[in-house]
Design a protein around this motif. Sequence first.
Motif, PDB file in Angstrom:
ATOM      1  N   GLU A  79      -3.884   1.099 -21.438  1.00 32.52           N
ATOM      2  CA  GLU A  79      -3.947   2.533 -21.725  1.00 32.52           C
ATOM      3  C   GLU A  79      -5.133   3.147 -20.998  1.00 32.52           C
ATOM      4  O   GLU A  79      -6.280   2.766 -21.238  1.00 32.52           O
ATOM      5  N   ARG A  80      -4.857   4.137 -20.139  1.00 32.32           N
ATOM      6  CA  ARG A  80      -5.936   4.838 -19.444  1.00 32.32           C
ATOM      7  C   ARG A  80      -5.635   6.329 -19.446  1.00 32.32           C
ATOM      8  O   ARG A  80      -4.484   6.731 -19.265  1.00 32.32           O
ATOM      9  N   TYR A  81      -6.672   7.116 -19.655  1.00 29.58           N
ATOM     10  CA  TYR A  81      -6.507   8.566 -19.801  1.00 29.58           C
ATOM     11  C   TYR A  81      -7.569   9.278 -18.977  1.00 29.58           C
ATOM     12  O   TYR A  81      -8.667   8.765 -18.747  1.00 29.58           O
ATOM     13  N   VAL A  82      -7.221  10.482 -18.551  1.00 30.05           N
ATOM     14  CA  VAL A  82      -8.171  11.313 -17.827  1.00 30.05           C
ATOM     15  C   VAL A  82      -7.919  12.767 -18.211  1.00 30.05           C
ATOM     16  O   VAL A  82      -6.766  13.196 -18.341  1.00 30.05           O
ATOM     17  N   ASP A  83      -8.988  13.514 -18.430  1.00 28.05           N
ATOM     18  CA  ASP A  83      -8.893  14.939 -18.725  1.00 28.05           C
ATOM     19  C   ASP A  83      -9.102  15.714 -17.426  1.00 28.05           C
ATOM     20  O   ASP A  83     -10.036  15.425 -16.655  1.00 28.05           O
ATOM     21  N   VAL A  84      -8.221  16.672 -17.161  1.00 27.48           N
ATOM     22  CA  VAL A  84      -8.267  17.419 -15.902  1.00 27.48           C
ATOM     23  C   VAL A  84      -8.183  18.910 -16.172  1.00 27.48           C
ATOM     24  O   VAL A  84      -7.700  19.349 -17.225  1.00 27.48           O
ATOM     25  N   GLU A  85      -8.669  19.697 -15.195  1.00 33.51           N
ATOM     26  CA  GLU A  85      -8.535  21.152 -15.218  1.00 33.51           C
ATOM     27  C   GLU A  85      -7.381  21.534 -14.284  1.00 33.51           C
ATOM     28  O   GLU A  85      -7.388  21.176 -13.104  1.00 33.51           O
ATOM     29  N   CYS A 115       0.057  -0.337 -10.205  1.00 36.08           N
ATOM     30  CA  CYS A 115       0.485   1.008  -9.789  1.00 36.08           C
ATOM     31  C   CYS A 115      -0.477   2.120 -10.161  1.00 36.08           C
ATOM     32  O   CYS A 115      -0.070   3.290 -10.235  1.00 36.08           O
ATOM     33  N   LEU A 116      -1.741   1.818 -10.367  1.00 36.15           N
ATOM     34  CA  LEU A 116      -2.733   2.880 -10.553  1.00 36.15           C
ATOM     35  C   LEU A 116      -4.081   2.399 -10.031  1.00 36.15           C
ATOM     36  O   LEU A 116      -4.897   1.850 -10.753  1.00 36.15           O
ATOM     37  N   HIS A 144       4.895  -7.060 -10.088  1.00 38.60           N
ATOM     38  CA  HIS A 144       6.130  -7.704 -10.499  1.00 38.60           C
ATOM     39  C   HIS A 144       7.103  -6.623 -10.940  1.00 38.60           C
ATOM     40  O   HIS A 144       8.102  -6.371 -10.298  1.00 38.60           O
ATOM     41  N   THR A 145       6.769  -5.968 -12.071  1.00 39.85           N
ATOM     42  CA  THR A 145       7.628  -4.872 -12.525  1.00 39.85           C
ATOM     43  C   THR A 145       7.494  -3.676 -11.608  1.00 39.85           C
ATOM     44  O   THR A 145       8.484  -3.092 -11.182  1.00 39.85           O
ATOM     45  N   GLY A 146       6.260  -3.268 -11.323  1.00 38.29           N
ATOM     46  CA  GLY A 146       6.029  -2.158 -10.410  1.00 38.29           C
ATOM     47  C   GLY A 146       6.476  -0.833 -10.975  1.00 38.29           C
ATOM     48  O   GLY A 146       7.200  -0.088 -10.320  1.00 38.29           O
ATOM     49  N   LYS A 147       5.999  -0.521 -12.179  1.00 36.51           N
ATOM     50  CA  LYS A 147       6.447   0.691 -12.861  1.00 36.51           C
ATOM     51  C   LYS A 147       5.236   1.563 -13.173  1.00 36.51           C
ATOM     52  O   LYS A 147       4.214   1.078 -13.666  1.00 36.51           O
ATOM     53  N   LEU A 148       5.343   2.853 -12.877  1.00 32.81           N
ATOM     54  CA  LEU A 148       4.301   3.828 -13.206  1.00 32.81           C
ATOM     55  C   LEU A 148       4.776   4.660 -14.384  1.00 32.81           C
ATOM     56  O   LEU A 148       5.795   5.352 -14.306  1.00 32.81           O
ATOM     57  N   LEU A 165       0.849  -1.187   0.000  1.00 35.53           N
ATOM     58  CA  LEU A 165       0.000   0.000   0.000  1.00 35.53           C
ATOM     59  C   LEU A 165       0.886   1.238   0.000  1.00 35.53           C
ATOM     60  O   LEU A 165       1.849   1.318   0.764  1.00 35.53           O
ATOM     61  N   GLY A 166       0.564   2.209  -0.858  1.00 34.74           N
ATOM     62  CA  GLY A 166       1.355   3.429  -0.878  1.00 34.74           C
ATOM     63  C   GLY A 166       0.847   4.413  -1.911  1.00 34.74           C
ATOM     64  O   GLY A 166      -0.039   4.111  -2.719  1.00 34.74           O
ATOM     65  N   TYR A 167       1.421   5.618  -1.861  1.00 35.76           N
ATOM     66  CA  TYR A 167       1.064   6.692  -2.786  1.00 35.76           C
ATOM     67  C   TYR A 167       2.321   7.291  -3.409  1.00 35.76           C
ATOM     68  O   TYR A 167       3.417   7.196  -2.842  1.00 35.76           O
ATOM     69  N   ALA A 168       2.132   7.935  -4.560  1.00 38.70           N
ATOM     70  CA  ALA A 168       3.134   8.800  -5.171  1.00 38.70           C
ATOM     71  C   ALA A 168       2.520  10.185  -5.313  1.00 38.70           C
ATOM     72  O   ALA A 168       1.317  10.314  -5.574  1.00 38.70           O
ATOM     73  N   ALA A 169       3.341  11.215  -5.128  1.00 42.14           N
ATOM     74  CA  ALA A 169       2.829  12.585  -5.217  1.00 42.14           C
ATOM     75  C   ALA A 169       3.821  13.465  -5.961  1.00 42.14           C
ATOM     76  O   ALA A 169       5.039  13.274  -5.882  1.00 42.14           O
TER      77      ALA A 169
END
Length: 969
Positions: A292-298, A270-271, A315-319, A245-249
């Motif tokens: 492939e995942r996308y999000v539009d943000v302001e 990782c998402l 396994h790989t654990g890559k973002l 369990l963890g976050y990236a910022a």
Amino acid sequence: MSNWQAQWIWGEGEESPRNAWRCFRKSFEVPHGEGISNPTASLRITADSRYVLTVNGTQVGRGPVRSWPFELAYDTYEIGHLLKPGEMNTVAVLVMHFGVSTFYYVRGRGGLLAEVNDSEGQVLAATDATWLTSEHEGHHPRASRASCQHGFAEYIDASLWDSSWMQRNYNPVNWLQAVVLGPVGMAPWTVVKPRDIPLLTEEIITPVRVESLAKIKTFQVTATLDIRNGWIDGSEVHANRIQFLGYAASSLVSSKAGKATIGFFQDRECLQALSVNGEWIEEHRIYGSAPERYVDVELQAGENLLLIDVSSAIHTGKLQIGLYAEEDLVVSFESPAHYRELAESAWLRIGPFDAVELIDHQRVRALEREHPAYHSLHDNVRSIEDLSAYKDWIQPVNPKYVSEADVFALSVWRKENIRYAVPPQLQNAIIPNAEGANVPVFEGYDTEVLFDLGKEYSGYLAFEVDANEGDILDWYGFEYMSGEYRQDMFGLDHTLRYVCKAGRQRYETPIRRGFRYVSMTVRGAKRPIKLYNVTMIQSNYPVAEVGQFTCSDELLNDIWEISRHTTKVCMEDTFVDCPAFEQVFWVGDSRNEALVSNYVYGVEDIIKRCLRLVPGSKHQTPLFADQVPSGWSSVIPNWTFFWAIACAEYYDQTADEAFATEMYEHIRFTLQHYLMNINEQGLFAITGWNLLDWSPIDQPNDGIVTHQNMFLVHTLRVGARMALISGDQQGVARFEDAAVQLETAINHHLWNKEALAYIDCIHADGRRSSVLSMQTQVVASLTGVAKGERKEQIDSYLVNPPAHFVQIGSPFMSFFYYEALAKLGKVDHVLADIRHNYGMMIRNGATTCWEQYPNFFENRANPNMLTRSHCHAWSSAPAYFLGREVLGVRSLAPGWTEVEVAPVPSGVSWARGSVPHPAGGRIDVSWTVNESSKTMELSVSYPASVSVQVRIPEGYTGNVTELKLQLLE
């Protein structure tokens, strides 16, 4: 090992640095012998992890072969013809140290061992403190991890490093003396031993054409985070899965308010969720399907807090992340303001709050989701200032775990993609002549040129370019495209970023890649670049194409050819599953690959090498690992069973009793441990990766799996046979008795008398499977577990598969199906299945054999994705069965001292071909049938030392012509 004068050397700094490229040089004088222009000299060398060797500027070789660190192989080269007597000579070595465990490398530490000896054994040069060393300053160690199977992608800045460093006359300014680590025999390389296979080939392959030209727009900003190694301390030493369990910022800093698109490119890792300025993005706002995942943000002007829940079982654990903003926005990733003084990268690590290493195929467990910090952070962080409440859980991410350019994301995602007809002049990039290709540049766009090699190859990309300093060439290889559809290789980042120096230059990558298509994208160029000699250096185990096959059915000819080529490009220093995604020696796959190789190439050292590597995994598990040598401690019981079967088949191929005895000791060891998992019902029950086929058969990772029990019966009988060869009578009795008891239990507990078929499994909770599959019935017939009326019933299913049974989903499983049909004499059914399934590959443009059949993907979102891997050697069955059944060449005794030639026409009107003989030479067969008169003309030639039985097929009459060929003494 006692005659080495060389010592292990490395440079200052870390013992096992991440993705380190280090250069070594040694200049030495060669005595000028009277009348000798070319002295005799040899060079022995090995390294951790890989090396490229040059002598006086000439590249000599690459290595070492994959090995366990406690049994490291070294290579020997004859280099006398490259030395200059009476002058100074230079050995130069590039050592690439991974610093992480992969699926074909177990982490050791950085090191080089080399020694040059003359014909008398005198030392001319040996690694010691007099050797000079330098980091390769043009290599970017922060290139992203390629995958859990591989090491790293490649990032080279040619302007930062003099590529002539391996030449004799190079002046190594600012290089330092090497650091001596210790003598031969030191840990972790406690044993070094000679390479046991020939050196691999290097063959120049030129692409067949420039496929396309386009101008494109993609992300302005990308990054790759190694979550595994950056978040989980100590995870470099193994390649096992980790659940955490963890976050990236980070801060998305924008020049003004506006809209942006964020893209993510990792598959199922990782998402979990993300928020921007405290607003968690609801699932319906994330579009595209994994990977492939996308999000539009302001975005607001200035800092925007990006918080990503990276909790996963990895396994790989890559973002992998990319950002595209409106054109008048300038955006960047930066460390949040409150942490900027501490941070050396733009990212913060939060957690991990809970983590566990998953050995083998343990179930993913429920982690501490109610961990107070993890839970409250999700609910309460709305701004950068809010992070301060969690300061005890926050650390700046070490820059070595952050790649500021994700070349894969840049290569696969396009905001705009404008195609042009390929001008004829651009084809000069692949034509081996003096004319270069002018690659155009477009203002405001990048330029993509796509090359087609014609079929898949495995080796080393090379090119020449004339460019300005700082021009960027991004190379990206993939396996398959059809029309406008390009199957991008998610889960594998085998990209190469090459930053040019000024002028004309050549680059040859030292990293092996497999692909059919490769794109080159020019970024940042102010003028057209000139491109020359784009090539692939195909590298494989050295083979001659002794085996051949052609017949009246052109479809079968095409299928045989893609099977042959697939096998060849999957023969490296071991058999590997595929040249692209993994390049891994999967133990079970190699059993079938070896049988194909026997009929096509007839080489034996690679098979022996593969078989000998497997017992080295007993330090990980007494059940033996499913891929070796590997940092992933994983067991597929069937793969170990196939290894034992392959040991017996190697004896059948060679009659090598000494090797059979050597392998028997390891077979006995592991079978004793497998028998410890027989339960009170007398059945084999285990927690592991209980795999046989990709289709949805009921094969849980915990319980009693029927096909696995059946293959264990067969393996126990193989153990008894190997015991007999080795003279262990007690072993014969023990394994025969265990086989009978297990077979009896299977027939008692796993037969469904109402369905008249074997069930797939009994689950750990005692629930009997309701699934009936072709896979289980095939194995019941093939292993002989089904007998009498049951076998007759099962065999009827093989000829007419019931529609309600789970059908075969991979060419790997088809190999066993074809074996079972051939034992029944149903060769016409084998050919019908080959024509149907492999014909579908040919119709879809295949030049190599696929890993799966399309039905495995029938529920996938993308109907164009016909298979994951388009080149998989476990799928090369036709090259074996066409030689064995249609040509009819079969061994009747160990070492092929007795051979049968008994063709089975099966609708083919003529066929001819060759099968290698293990003692030397080959067996040539040519036949023609006349169906109206039921006659056959059959011609056979073979080594005179072989006893050959030639049979006209039943129902035919005809003539046989035989020619015996003498072998050289």
